[in-house]
Design a protein around this motif. Structure first.
Motif, PDB file in Angstrom:
ATOM      1  N   CYS A   1       5.160   6.385   5.496  1.00 37.27           N
ATOM      2  CA  CYS A   1       4.586   4.751   5.328  1.00 37.27           C
ATOM      3  C   CYS A   1       4.666   4.060   5.940  1.00 37.27           C
ATOM      4  O   CYS A   1       5.026   3.082   6.691  1.00 37.27           O
ATOM      5  CB  CYS A   1       2.970   4.810   4.133  1.00 37.27           C
ATOM      6  SG  CYS A   1       2.165   3.628   3.866  1.00 37.27           S
TER       7      CYS A   1
ATOM      8  N   LYS B   1       5.336   8.185   0.970  1.00 38.34           N
ATOM      9  CA  LYS B   1       6.091   6.561   1.241  1.00 38.34           C
ATOM     10  C   LYS B   1       7.013   6.613   2.004  1.00 38.34           C
ATOM     11  O   LYS B   1       6.889   5.645   3.012  1.00 38.34           O
ATOM     12  CB  LYS B   1       6.894   6.486  -0.370  1.00 38.34           C
ATOM     13  CG  LYS B   1       7.215   4.862  -0.310  1.00 38.34           C
ATOM     14  CD  LYS B   1       7.959   4.973  -1.697  1.00 38.34           C
ATOM     15  CE  LYS B   1       8.597   3.647  -1.929  1.00 38.34           C
ATOM     16  NZ  LYS B   1       8.942   3.274  -3.266  1.00 38.34           N
TER      17      LYS B   1
ATOM     18  N   GLN C   1      -1.117   4.611  -2.231  1.00 31.57           N
ATOM     19  CA  GLN C   1      -3.116   4.468  -1.877  1.00 31.57           C
ATOM     20  C   GLN C   1      -3.197   4.489  -0.406  1.00 31.57           C
ATOM     21  O   GLN C   1      -4.112   4.777   0.584  1.00 31.57           O
ATOM     22  CB  GLN C   1      -3.323   3.218  -1.784  1.00 31.57           C
ATOM     23  CG  GLN C   1      -3.525   2.252  -3.492  1.00 31.57           C
ATOM     24  CD  GLN C   1      -4.042   1.073  -3.434  1.00 31.57           C
ATOM     25  OE1 GLN C   1      -3.783   0.691  -2.735  1.00 31.57           O
ATOM     26  NE2 GLN C   1      -4.126   1.241  -4.625  1.00 31.57           N
ATOM     27  N   SER C   2      -1.350   5.083   0.429  1.00 34.13           N
ATOM     28  CA  SER C   2      -1.638   5.399   2.002  1.00 34.13           C
ATOM     29  C   SER C   2      -1.881   6.949   2.024  1.00 34.13           C
ATOM     30  O   SER C   2      -1.750   7.455   0.555  1.00 34.13           O
ATOM     31  CB  SER C   2      -0.373   5.021   2.629  1.00 34.13           C
ATOM     32  OG  SER C   2       0.316   5.941   2.243  1.00 34.13           O
ATOM     33  N   ASN C   3      -2.821   8.017   2.369  1.00 34.29           N
ATOM     34  CA  ASN C   3      -2.292   9.090   3.076  1.00 34.29           C
ATOM     35  C   ASN C   3      -1.248  10.191   3.359  1.00 34.29           C
ATOM     36  O   ASN C   3      -1.642  10.252   3.654  1.00 34.29           O
ATOM     37  CB  ASN C   3      -3.416   9.649   3.366  1.00 34.29           C
ATOM     38  CG  ASN C   3      -4.968   9.184   2.794  1.00 34.29           C
ATOM     39  OD1 ASN C   3      -4.999   9.568   1.301  1.00 34.29           O
ATOM     40  ND2 ASN C   3      -5.848   8.813   3.895  1.00 34.29           N
TER      41      ASN C   3
ATOM     42  N   VAL D   1       1.385  -1.293   0.035  1.00 32.72           N
ATOM     43  CA  VAL D   1       0.028   0.631   0.468  1.00 32.72           C
ATOM     44  C   VAL D   1       0.839   1.509   0.153  1.00 32.72           C
ATOM     45  O   VAL D   1       0.677   1.974  -0.844  1.00 32.72           O
ATOM     46  CB  VAL D   1      -1.351   0.291   1.124  1.00 32.72           C
ATOM     47  CG1 VAL D   1      -1.687   1.229   1.347  1.00 32.72           C
ATOM     48  CG2 VAL D   1      -1.818  -0.508   1.134  1.00 32.72           C
ATOM     49  N   CYS D   2       1.827   1.193   0.893  1.00 39.68           N
ATOM     50  CA  CYS D   2       2.655   2.301   1.175  1.00 39.68           C
ATOM     51  C   CYS D   2       3.594   2.459  -0.470  1.00 39.68           C
ATOM     52  O   CYS D   2       3.425   4.007  -1.123  1.00 39.68           O
ATOM     53  CB  CYS D   2       3.963   1.867   2.200  1.00 39.68           C
ATOM     54  SG  CYS D   2       3.712   2.375   3.955  1.00 39.68           S
TER      55      CYS D   2
ATOM     56  N   SER E   1       2.279   1.675  -3.333  1.00 37.10           N
ATOM     57  CA  SER E   1       1.860   1.741  -4.741  1.00 37.10           C
ATOM     58  C   SER E   1       1.257   3.928  -4.892  1.00 37.10           C
ATOM     59  O   SER E   1       1.101   3.835  -5.295  1.00 37.10           O
ATOM     60  CB  SER E   1       0.671   1.521  -4.223  1.00 37.10           C
ATOM     61  OG  SER E   1       0.126   1.122  -2.999  1.00 37.10           O
TER      62      SER E   1
END
Length: 141
Positions: free
Chosen positions: A66, A63, A58-60, A53-54, A56
């Motif tokens: 995350c 990088k 997709q986290s808020n 997720v980090c 890609s």
């Protein structure tokens, strides 16, 4: 200035006590990890998903942040110190916020928190909206 020599028996006893303390701490950490209910393989898989997720985007978070947070959570989980059961605290906090409302609205607020009929949104999107529908019969005049 000279210092008195320690007796070898006391030094040996201290070393034994220190070794037992370290062994007990290791056993406690292992027990906590198993008590959390997830095996090392499950923790590894969860960490890999969080890393994906980090990377890609997709986290808020950026990088680096995350990945650092995912690594810290993984380490805490392996040590049995990650508390996934915080939902009760979140609900308690939400119910506490209901107390700031006027007395007539507090019961409705509590009902929305405890048993909403509909939930929309998410924390990343800006908030969670809980809805509850109350049917009030019309009054005749």
């Amino acid at each position: 200035m000279t210092f008195p020599q320690q007796k070898p028996a006391r030094t040996g006893l201290r070393n034994t006590a220190a070794a037992l303390s370290i062994a007990a701490a290791g056993l406690l950490a292992t027990t906590c990890a198993f008590a959390a209910g997830k095996s090392n393989a499950e923790l590894d898989a969860q960490y890999q998903r969080e890393k994906a997720v980090c990377t890609s985007g997709q986290s808020n978070q950026d990088k680096a942040t995350c990945l650092r947070e995912a690594g810290a959570a993984y380490q805490q989980a392996r040590q049995g110190r990650l508390n996934d059961g915080q939902q009760a605290q979140y609900s308690s906090n939400a119910l506490e916020r209901c107390k700031a409302l006027p007395a007539g609205d507090q019961a409705d607020c509590q009902r929305r928190i405890e048993n909403p009929s509909d939930v929309e949104g998410s924390v990343p999107s800006g908030g969670i909206l809980r809805k509850d529908v109350t049917i009030v019969p019309a009054t005749t005049q």
